[in-house]
Design an enzyme around this catalytic site. Sequence first.
Site, mmCIF file in Angstrom:
data_model
loop_
_atom_site.group_PDB
_atom_site.id
_atom_site.type_symbol
_atom_site.label_atom_id
_atom_site.label_comp_id
_atom_site.label_asym_id
_atom_site.label_seq_id
_atom_site.Cartn_x
_atom_site.Cartn_y
_atom_site.Cartn_z
ATOM 1 N N GLY A 23 -10.134 -4.200 -10.166
ATOM 2 C CA GLY A 23 -10.573 -3.305 -9.106
ATOM 3 C C GLY A 23 -11.304 -2.097 -9.649
ATOM 4 N N THR B 84 -0.978 0.004 -6.355
ATOM 5 C CA THR B 84 -1.084 1.329 -6.973
ATOM 6 C C THR B 84 0.259 2.065 -6.996
ATOM 7 O OG1 THR B 84 -1.731 2.103 -4.801
ATOM 8 C CG2 THR B 84 -3.496 1.625 -6.342
ATOM 9 N N CYS C 14 0.857 -1.183 0.000
ATOM 10 C CA CYS C 14 0.000 0.000 0.000
ATOM 11 C C CYS C 14 0.897 1.239 0.000
ATOM 12 C CB CYS C 14 -0.892 -0.003 1.234
ATOM 13 S SG CYS C 14 -1.999 1.394 1.250
HETATM 14 C C1 LIG Z 1 -9.919 2.454 -2.914
HETATM 15 C C2 LIG Z 1 -8.859 1.392 -3.045
HETATM 16 C C3 LIG Z 1 -8.578 0.563 -1.953
HETATM 17 C C4 LIG Z 1 -7.580 -0.418 -2.054
HETATM 18 N N1 LIG Z 1 -7.329 -1.213 -0.968
HETATM 19 C C5 LIG Z 1 -6.361 -2.182 -1.071
HETATM 20 C C6 LIG Z 1 -6.106 -3.052 0.030
HETATM 21 O O1 LIG Z 1 -6.732 -2.982 1.095
HETATM 22 N N2 LIG Z 1 -5.133 -3.988 -0.121
HETATM 23 C C7 LIG Z 1 -4.402 -4.131 -1.285
HETATM 24 O O2 LIG Z 1 -3.533 -5.004 -1.369
HETATM 25 N N3 LIG Z 1 -4.650 -3.324 -2.351
HETATM 26 C C8 LIG Z 1 -5.597 -2.364 -2.262
HETATM 27 N N4 LIG Z 1 -5.851 -1.560 -3.346
HETATM 28 C C9 LIG Z 1 -5.109 -1.784 -4.615
HETATM 29 C C10 LIG Z 1 -5.893 -2.682 -5.574
HETATM 30 O O3 LIG Z 1 -6.109 -3.976 -5.034
HETATM 31 C C11 LIG Z 1 -5.157 -2.830 -6.932
HETATM 32 O O4 LIG Z 1 -3.860 -3.358 -6.714
HETATM 33 C C12 LIG Z 1 -5.031 -1.507 -7.663
HETATM 34 O O5 LIG Z 1 -6.182 -0.713 -7.498
HETATM 35 C C13 LIG Z 1 -4.745 -1.689 -9.149
HETATM 36 O O6 LIG Z 1 -5.787 -2.386 -9.795
HETATM 37 P P1 LIG Z 1 -6.980 -1.640 -10.614
HETATM 38 O O7 LIG Z 1 -6.314 -0.705 -11.564
HETATM 39 O O8 LIG Z 1 -7.740 -2.745 -11.260
HETATM 40 O O9 LIG Z 1 -7.782 -0.919 -9.586
HETATM 41 C C14 LIG Z 1 -6.840 -0.567 -3.269
HETATM 42 C C15 LIG Z 1 -7.130 0.277 -4.359
HETATM 43 C C16 LIG Z 1 -8.122 1.249 -4.263
HETATM 44 C C17 LIG Z 1 -8.398 2.129 -5.452
#
Ligand SMILES: Cc1cc2nc3c(=O)[nH]c(=O)nc-3n(C[C@H](O)[C@H](O)[C@H](O)COP(=O)(O)O)c2cc1C
Length: 302
Positions: free
Chosen positions: A263, A191, A128
């Site tokens: 996500g 991210t 994170c």
């Molecule tokens: C609002 C939000 C909350 C997230 N919470 C977590 C989390 O608790 N644990 C984690 O490993 N990744 C978390 N992520 C990251 C996502 O699991 C993922 O790695 C990232 O958003 C990239 O994928 P996407 O482009 O499909 O969203 C979070 C992302 C967002 C936007």
Amino acid sequence: MVDLRTEIAGVRLRNPTMLASGFLDETGGSMARVYQAGAGAVVTKSVGPEPREGYPNPTIVELDAGLLNAVGLPNPGVVEYEHEVRRALTAGAVVIGSVYGKDADEYASVAARMATYGVKAIELNFSCPHAKGLGTEIAQHEDAVRDFTRAVKDVVSLPVLPKLSPNVQDIATFALAAEEGGADGIVAINTLKAMAITPELKMPSLANRYGGLSGPAIRPIGVRAVYDICEKVRIPVIGVGGIGSGRDALEYIMAGASAVQVGTAIISKGLGVFDAIAKEMASLLEEAGFASVPEAIGVAHA
Ligand SMILES: Cc1cc2nc3c(=O)[nH]c(=O)nc-3n(C[C@H](O)[C@H](O)[C@H](O)COP(=O)(O)O)c2cc1C
């Protein structure tokens, strides 16, 4: 008809799409809905040893490039979370438990507890980018990635899947460190550290100032990360970052991923996105002459 089944470290999935941690996974009911909507598996919100409130608002900003968030890992703590996991399992979902901690002992104890709930694997959130002392700081040290993974492996018998950060010079060396620590698979990417400023207010758009960028903007970075990791490690990889279509998912599969997580696309496309991705993947794979997902994994490597 293309066979969409795939497997990650012994965990069998009916199709390669999974719910990424942090989306619709705070309750058992919402995880069950995502599974019923077609996801191959769901990953829980990352939970730690104690309840955590997260950051004050604003915590999420929508940008044209994607989503910027600094929610600050809000979660009820691993003990309170048990009934949510059990509810999702009762509804038939394949659940992967995501955990975090501040040191190796905390990771190990939260993971050991999560492992008793009936999850199929443990995902380690090493990545994170905005929770101080928890994510990025671990993700920046290969020794920590290796040792924390080892500590969890020592106490759980389920597959352990460290989730890595792209906020490093060479993510593949971190994947190697995780493999040396006994990881059964790698999840990449979380991210990217980023920032937005609201000119009208002359201040950062997020209360936390910095956040993590997700969505379409990060897909090429995720694809590159998965490709590099697959050149270096033998364990399976789950690709995540900016996936919203079957074609996007196939990029990751051909880069070497055995499955993908979704996500941010849920926000714009709704829960139907899992089924849509799976169907589009199947037709693209068929057109390209593949009979199954495993046949396509890593084919972009020369
Ligand atoms: C609002 C939000 C909350 C997230 N919470 C977590 C989390 O608790 N644990 C984690 O490993 N990744 C978390 N992520 C990251 C996502 O699991 C993922 O790695 C990232 O958003 C990239 O994928 P996407 O482009 O499909 O969203 C979070 C992302 C967002 C936007």
